[in-house]
Design a protein around this motif. Structure first.
Motif, short mmCIF file in Angstrom:
data_model
loop_
_atom_site.label_atom_id
_atom_site.label_comp_id
_atom_site.label_asym_id
_atom_site.label_seq_id
_atom_site.Cartn_x
_atom_site.Cartn_y
_atom_site.Cartn_z
N ASN A 18 -10.69 -17.04 -9.67
CA ASN A 18 -9.27 -17.29 -9.86
C ASN A 18 -8.47 -16.26 -9.06
OD1 ASN A 18 -8.88 -14.92 -11.60
ND2 ASN A 18 -10.01 -16.08 -13.14
N LEU A 19 -7.16 -16.40 -9.08
CA LEU A 19 -6.30 -15.57 -8.25
C LEU A 19 -6.38 -14.09 -8.65
CD1 LEU A 19 -4.16 -15.26 -6.08
CD2 LEU A 19 -2.43 -15.95 -7.75
N GLU A 20 -6.38 -13.82 -9.96
CA GLU A 20 -6.43 -12.43 -10.38
C GLU A 20 -7.75 -11.78 -10.01
OE1 GLU A 20 -5.38 -14.91 -12.52
OE2 GLU A 20 -3.26 -14.45 -12.15
N GLN A 21 -8.84 -12.53 -10.07
CA GLN A 21 -10.13 -11.98 -9.63
C GLN A 21 -10.13 -11.67 -8.14
OE1 GLN A 21 -13.61 -14.19 -10.78
NE2 GLN A 21 -13.41 -13.67 -12.94
N LYS A 22 -9.42 -12.44 -7.34
CA LYS A 22 -9.30 -12.12 -5.92
C LYS A 22 -8.64 -10.75 -5.73
CE LYS A 22 -8.96 -16.90 -4.22
NZ LYS A 22 -8.11 -17.90 -3.53
N MET A 23 -7.58 -10.51 -6.49
CA MET A 23 -6.91 -9.23 -6.40
C MET A 23 -7.81 -8.10 -6.91
SD MET A 23 -2.94 -10.19 -7.37
CE MET A 23 -3.25 -11.16 -8.85
N TYR A 24 -8.57 -8.37 -7.95
CA TYR A 24 -9.48 -7.37 -8.51
C TYR A 24 -10.56 -6.99 -7.51
CZ TYR A 24 -12.56 -5.22 -12.06
OH TYR A 24 -13.36 -4.36 -12.78
N LEU A 25 -11.16 -8.00 -6.85
CA LEU A 25 -12.17 -7.69 -5.83
C LEU A 25 -11.57 -6.92 -4.67
CD1 LEU A 25 -14.62 -10.73 -5.36
CD2 LEU A 25 -15.13 -8.42 -6.15
N ASP A 41 0.81 -1.22 0.00
CA ASP A 41 0.00 0.00 0.00
C ASP A 41 0.84 1.28 0.00
OD1 ASP A 41 0.98 0.24 2.57
OD2 ASP A 41 -0.96 -0.03 3.55
N GLY A 42 2.14 1.10 -0.17
CA GLY A 42 3.04 2.25 -0.16
C GLY A 42 3.81 2.38 1.14
N THR A 43 3.30 1.71 2.20
CA THR A 43 3.98 1.76 3.50
C THR A 43 4.24 0.38 4.08
OG1 THR A 43 1.87 1.92 4.70
CG2 THR A 43 2.94 4.00 4.05
N ARG A 44 3.44 -0.62 3.68
CA ARG A 44 3.62 -1.96 4.21
C ARG A 44 2.92 -2.98 3.31
NH1 ARG A 44 2.97 -2.76 9.25
NH2 ARG A 44 2.25 -4.89 9.16
N TYR A 45 3.32 -4.24 3.43
CA TYR A 45 2.62 -5.33 2.78
C TYR A 45 1.48 -5.81 3.68
CZ TYR A 45 6.39 -5.81 -0.64
OH TYR A 45 7.29 -5.58 -1.65
N ARG A 46 0.35 -6.13 3.08
CA ARG A 46 -0.77 -6.68 3.83
C ARG A 46 -1.38 -7.83 3.04
NH1 ARG A 46 -5.33 -5.83 1.08
NH2 ARG A 46 -5.83 -3.80 0.14
N ASN A 47 -2.16 -8.66 3.73
CA ASN A 47 -2.88 -9.75 3.08
C ASN A 47 -4.09 -9.22 2.33
OD1 ASN A 47 -1.90 -11.25 5.95
ND2 ASN A 47 -1.46 -12.32 4.03
N LEU A 48 -4.60 -10.03 1.41
CA LEU A 48 -5.85 -9.67 0.73
C LEU A 48 -6.98 -9.64 1.76
CD1 LEU A 48 -5.74 -11.79 -2.56
CD2 LEU A 48 -4.83 -9.51 -2.13
N LYS A 49 -7.90 -8.70 1.58
CA LYS A 49 -9.02 -8.61 2.53
C LYS A 49 -10.35 -8.35 1.84
CE LYS A 49 -7.79 -3.79 3.67
NZ LYS A 49 -7.47 -2.86 4.79
N TYR A 50 -10.48 -8.87 0.62
CA TYR A 50 -11.77 -8.74 -0.09
C TYR A 50 -12.82 -9.59 0.61
CZ TYR A 50 -11.04 -13.42 -1.94
OH TYR A 50 -10.86 -14.78 -2.04
N GLN A 51 -14.09 -9.28 0.36
CA GLN A 51 -15.20 -10.06 0.90
C GLN A 51 -16.15 -10.46 -0.22
OE1 GLN A 51 -16.98 -7.63 3.96
NE2 GLN A 51 -15.48 -8.26 5.49
N ASN A 52 -16.59 -11.70 -0.19
CA ASN A 52 -17.65 -12.12 -1.11
C ASN A 52 -18.95 -11.40 -0.74
OD1 ASN A 52 -15.73 -13.93 -2.08
ND2 ASN A 52 -16.50 -15.63 -0.84
#
Length: 405
Positions: A209-216, A185-196
Motif C-alpha cells: 500500500n502507499l504507506e508501506q512505500k513510504m516506509y520502505l 529532505d529539508g532542502t528539496r522535494y524528491r520522488n520516492l526511490k525505494y527498491q523491492n
C-alpha cells in the motif's frame, strides 16, 4: 448515568479522541472542521481537520451529537459570560448532557477551560501539550493543491510550499485522485526511490500500500539513522523492518541486528514468572516473532552466529553499538529515558529502528509511553524520520480485530 468525554474542536484537532473512550463529538465541531478544511489556515492545520474527520468516521467509541439549538439559546441566557459563538455553544451543549450523563468537557483552549469551569456539574479537562505531543504527526501529510500550487511546486522543487517538516512525505491529490508522492529532505522535494528486494528466505519484499512505500523509502534512506514506524498490528511495521535489516546484513552493510524489546507482561495476561536459563534463553519467548518471519532454521542459525543478538534494556547502558542495526520492537512500552538510552548508544555506521503500536501500550497509565515525546522532540530533525502505517495487511481475519475498537 453514563460517563462521556465531550471534546471541543481544539481537543479534536489535538487528536485527543485517541486517548479517551466514550467520546462525544458535536455536529458543531464537525461544522468547524469543515470550515477549517476550506479556510486559509496553514496546510498542516487543514490536514489535522481532514484527518480528524476521517478518524471520527471510523472510531467505534465516538458518538456524534446533534445539538438542540433552542435549548442552547436558553442556556446562553442563563450564563451571561457566554456569547453566541461556537466555542460557547459547545459548553452549553455539554451542560445539557449533564442532566442524564456524567460529562467531562475536554479542551486544549485555556480560555475555554476557564469558562467551562464556571458551569455547574461539568468536569473540565485542559489538555497540555505534553499529553498529545506526537499523536498528531504521521510522518506524512495529504495535500490538495490549487492549480497555482501545482505549477509552483514543479517549477521549483527546492521551495517548501507545503511547509513540510524535514524528512516528511507528502501525498499530493487532485480532485481526490492521487497524483504524486514526494519526500521533503529539508532542502528539496524528491520522488520516492525505494527498491523491492528478496528476503533471506527467498520471499519478494515489496510494499502492498502507499504507506508501506513510504516506509520502505524511509528504511532504505542511509542519511536517516533514527527511524520510527507507528502502526497497529498486522500492518507490516516489524516484518518490513526485520527483512530490511537482514537484507542489509546479507549485503555486507552491517554486521548484526541487536533486537531490543521491553518485556512487559501483556495487560490482563498474567505473569510467566521467573524464566530459567541464560540471557538468550530468558528472552527466547519474545524472540519467537523473528522465527515466525524467517523460519526456525534461519532463526537458530543467525542466533548461533551472533547475527541476531537479543539485548535487554538493563544490559545496554555503557554499550557502544557500531556497525549494526538496532531493532526495537513493541517500542510503545519504552519510557522516554529508555529511548534516550538507546539513541545514546548509537555509534559509527549504525541505525536504530523503533516499531510501536500506541494502542498496545502495556503500562497501566498509557501516557508513560515515551514514543509521543520522542516524536514531539525529534520531528523536523535531519537524522530522524517516521511513517505511520494504516492498513492491516496480515490477513482478512486479522483485520477483524479492528471491529472491536
Amino acid at each position: 448515568m453514563a460517563n462521556i468525554n465531550f471534546l471541543d474542536t481544539s481537543a479534536v484537532l489535538a487528536g485527543a479522541y485517541t486517548k479517551y473512550q466514550n467520546v462525544y463529538i458535536s455536529a458543531l465541531v464537525l461544522s468547524e472542521l469543515e470550515n477549517i478544511k476550506n479556510s486559509n489556515k496553514p496546510e498542516h492545520i487543514k490536514y489535522l481537520a481532514r484527518q480528524a474527520a476521517r478518524d471520527i468516521l471510523n472510531f467505534k467509541s465516538i458518538i456524534k451529537v446533534i445539538p438542540n439549538n433552542k435549548k442552547i439559546g436558553k442556556i446562553l441566557k442563563k450564563f451571561p459570560f457566554l456569547t453566541n459563538i461556537i466555542d460557547h455553544q459547545l459548553i452549553c451543549e455539554a451542560f445539557l448532557l449533564t442532566k442524564t450523563n456524567t460529562v467531562n468537557f475536554v479542551t486544549k483552549d485555556t480560555c475555554q477551560f476557564l469558562l467551562a469551569k464556571q458551569i455547574d456539574n461539568l468536569t473540565v479537562t485542559l489538555i497540555k501539550d505534553n499529553q498529545t505531543e506526537g499523536y498528531e504527526y504521521n510522518g506524512w501529510v495529504k495535500v490538495f493543491p490549487s492549480e497555482q500550487q501545482f505549477t509552483e511546486l514543479y517549477s521549483d522543487l527546492t521551495k517548501n510550499i507545503f511547509n513540510c517538516k524535514t524528512n516528511e512525505f507528502v501525498e499530493i491529490y487532485e480532485e481526490n485522485n492521487l497524483k504524486d508522492v514526494l519526500f521533503w529532505d529539508g532542502t528539496r522535494y524528491r520522488n520516492l526511490k525505494y527498491q523491492n528486494f528478496t528476503s533471506v528466505i527467498g520471499e519478494q519484499i515489496k510494499p502492498r500500500n502507499l504507506e508501506q512505500k513510504m516506509y520502505l523509502d524511509l528504511l532504505q534512506n542511509k542519511s536517516i539513522p533514527v527511524k520510527l514506524c507507528i502502526a497497529k498490528f498486522g500492518t507490516g511495521k516489524s516484518f518490513l523492518a526485520l527483512n530490511y535489516a537482514l537484507h542489509e546484513i546479507q549485503q555486507g552493510r552491517f554486521e548484526k541486528i541487536i533486537f531490543v524489546k521491553n518485556n512487559l507482561e501483556v495487560k490482563g495476561a498474567g505473569t510467566l514468572g521467573t524464566l530459567p536459563g541464560d540471557e538468550v534463553a530468558k528472552q527466547y519467548p519474545w524472540l519467537r516473532q523473528i522465527e515466525d518471519h524467517i523460519g526456525i532454521q534461519k532463526f537458530e542459525e543467525y542466533l548461533a552466529n551472533g547475527i541476531i543478538e537479543p539485548a535487554h534494556l538493563s544490559t545496554l547502558r555503557g554499550r557502544d553499538l557500531k556497525n549494526c542495526i538496532v531493532l526495537v520492537d513493541e517500542a510503545e512500552n519504552l519510557l522516554s529515558t529508555n529511548i534516550q538510552l538507546l539513541i545514546g548508544r548509537m555509534a559509527a555506521n549504525s541505525e536504530i529502528i523503533f516499531c510501536a503500536d500506541l494502542k498496545q501500550c502495556d503500562y497501566a497509565d498509557e501516557t508513560k509511553s515515551g514514543i509521543p515525546r520522542m516524536i514531539h522532540c525529534l520531528k523536523n530533525h535531519k537524522l530522524f524520520g517516521m511513517v505511520k502505517l494504516i492498513k492491516t495487511e496480515r490477513s482478512e481475519t486479522a483485520a477483524m480485530a479492528d471491529l472491536m475498537d
